[in-house]
Design a protein around this motif. Structure first.
Motif, short mmCIF file in Angstrom:
data_model
loop_
_atom_site.label_atom_id
_atom_site.label_comp_id
_atom_site.label_asym_id
_atom_site.label_seq_id
_atom_site.Cartn_x
_atom_site.Cartn_y
_atom_site.Cartn_z
N GLU A 45 0.83 -1.21 0.00
CA GLU A 45 0.00 0.00 0.00
C GLU A 45 0.87 1.26 0.00
N VAL A 46 1.91 1.25 0.81
CA VAL A 46 2.83 2.39 0.88
C VAL A 46 3.61 2.49 -0.43
N GLU A 47 4.00 1.37 -0.98
CA GLU A 47 4.71 1.36 -2.27
C GLU A 47 3.86 2.01 -3.36
N ALA A 48 2.60 1.65 -3.41
CA ALA A 48 1.71 2.22 -4.44
C ALA A 48 1.57 3.73 -4.27
N LEU A 49 1.40 4.18 -3.05
CA LEU A 49 1.26 5.61 -2.80
C LEU A 49 2.56 6.36 -3.11
N ALA A 50 3.69 5.79 -2.70
CA ALA A 50 4.98 6.42 -2.98
C ALA A 50 5.23 6.49 -4.49
N LEU A 51 4.92 5.42 -5.20
CA LEU A 51 5.09 5.40 -6.66
C LEU A 51 4.25 6.47 -7.34
N HIS A 52 2.97 6.53 -6.94
CA HIS A 52 2.06 7.50 -7.55
C HIS A 52 2.53 8.93 -7.29
N ASN A 53 2.88 9.21 -6.03
CA ASN A 53 3.33 10.56 -5.69
C ASN A 53 4.67 10.90 -6.35
N LEU A 54 5.55 9.91 -6.49
CA LEU A 54 6.81 10.14 -7.18
C LEU A 54 6.54 10.48 -8.65
N ALA A 55 5.57 9.81 -9.25
CA ALA A 55 5.20 10.13 -10.63
C ALA A 55 4.71 11.57 -10.73
N HIS A 75 5.69 17.20 -12.41
CA HIS A 75 5.84 18.63 -12.16
C HIS A 75 7.25 19.13 -12.42
N LEU A 76 8.24 18.26 -12.29
CA LEU A 76 9.62 18.63 -12.57
C LEU A 76 9.92 18.64 -14.08
N GLY A 77 8.92 18.23 -14.87
CA GLY A 77 9.10 18.19 -16.32
C GLY A 77 9.74 16.92 -16.81
N GLU A 78 9.92 15.95 -15.94
CA GLU A 78 10.51 14.66 -16.30
C GLU A 78 9.38 13.73 -16.75
N LEU A 79 8.80 14.08 -17.89
CA LEU A 79 7.55 13.43 -18.32
C LEU A 79 7.72 11.96 -18.69
N ALA A 80 8.81 11.61 -19.34
CA ALA A 80 9.02 10.21 -19.71
C ALA A 80 9.11 9.35 -18.44
N GLU A 81 9.81 9.85 -17.43
CA GLU A 81 9.91 9.12 -16.17
C GLU A 81 8.55 9.07 -15.47
N ALA A 82 7.80 10.15 -15.53
CA ALA A 82 6.46 10.16 -14.93
C ALA A 82 5.58 9.11 -15.60
N VAL A 83 5.64 9.02 -16.92
CA VAL A 83 4.85 8.02 -17.65
C VAL A 83 5.23 6.62 -17.19
N ARG A 84 6.52 6.36 -17.08
CA ARG A 84 6.98 5.04 -16.64
C ARG A 84 6.44 4.72 -15.24
N LEU A 85 6.48 5.69 -14.34
CA LEU A 85 6.02 5.48 -12.97
C LEU A 85 4.50 5.31 -12.91
N TYR A 86 3.76 6.12 -13.67
CA TYR A 86 2.30 5.96 -13.69
C TYR A 86 1.94 4.54 -14.16
N ARG A 87 2.63 4.07 -15.18
CA ARG A 87 2.35 2.72 -15.69
C ARG A 87 2.76 1.65 -14.69
N GLU A 88 3.83 1.89 -13.97
CA GLU A 88 4.29 0.92 -12.97
C GLU A 88 3.30 0.81 -11.82
N VAL A 89 2.68 1.90 -11.44
CA VAL A 89 1.79 1.88 -10.28
C VAL A 89 0.39 1.35 -10.62
N LEU A 90 -0.02 1.43 -11.87
CA LEU A 90 -1.39 1.01 -12.23
C LEU A 90 -1.77 -0.39 -11.77
N PRO A 91 -0.91 -1.41 -11.95
CA PRO A 91 -1.29 -2.75 -11.50
C PRO A 91 -1.46 -2.86 -9.97
N LEU A 92 -0.88 -1.92 -9.23
CA LEU A 92 -1.00 -1.95 -7.77
C LEU A 92 -2.29 -1.31 -7.28
N LYS A 93 -2.97 -0.63 -8.16
CA LYS A 93 -4.19 0.09 -7.77
C LYS A 93 -5.42 -0.74 -8.15
#
Length: 157
Positions: free
Chosen positions: A40-50, A55-73
């Motif tokens: 549960e904490v992993e999913a929240l940390a991943l989502h917030n990191l995305a 917001h930092l403009g690291e969009l490719a990394e954000a996309v990767r993280l959003y996709r990584e967290v989806l199966p946990l939700k």
């Protein structure tokens, strides 16, 4: 316990606009939550990191993280907001077909959740003509999941 604290502090720092500090907290929270197997904490940390990376403009990394967290939700509303943020990031990257697919999935999840705010943000993003963010007159996407919420005005008004 520290992973939860860092996740909470990272989320607070996002709200304060301190994205770099938030990302640092959330990277550590992600490491600790995986080490301690706190899904549960992993999913929240991943989502917030995305969100922080977004917001930092690291969009490719954000996309990767959003996709990584989806199966946990599993909750439709949570999935809707993650998909909404994913669609926004993909759109900013000029990957409009992928963005549309994510937004259509967000619409389905928002509908399943019964949350009209998520549905509204999704429909507004789907109705907006795709434009690259670096072009003049590009409207800012309206989202709830990434914390980027703003009044949208058609170009030229």
């Amino acid at each position: 316990m520290r992973a939860r604290f860092l996740t909470s502090r990272g989320a607070a720092r996002i709200r304060l606009g301190r994205y770099r500090e938030a990302a640092e907290d959330l990277e550590e929270a992600l490491f600790l939550s995986r080490k301690e197997r706190l899904k549960e904490v992993e999913a929240l940390a991943l989502h917030n990191l995305a969100i922080a990376r977004h917001h930092l403009g690291e969009l490719a990394e954000a996309v990767r993280l959003y996709r990584e967290v989806l199966p946990l939700k599993t909750a439709p509303l949570s999935r809707a907001y993650t998909l909404l943020s994913l669609g926004e990031a993909l759109s900013y990257l000029g990957r409009f077909l992928e963005a549309k697919k994510a937004l259509l999935q967000a619409k389905e999840e928002a509908w399943a959740s019964g949350d009209y705010r998520a549905m509204g943000y999704t429909l507004l993003n789907l109705a907006r003509p795709p434009k690259a963010p670096h072009l003049p007159g590009t409207p800012r996407l309206l989202t709830g999941g990434s914390g980027i919420v703003g009044p949208w005005k058609p170009p030229g008004t």
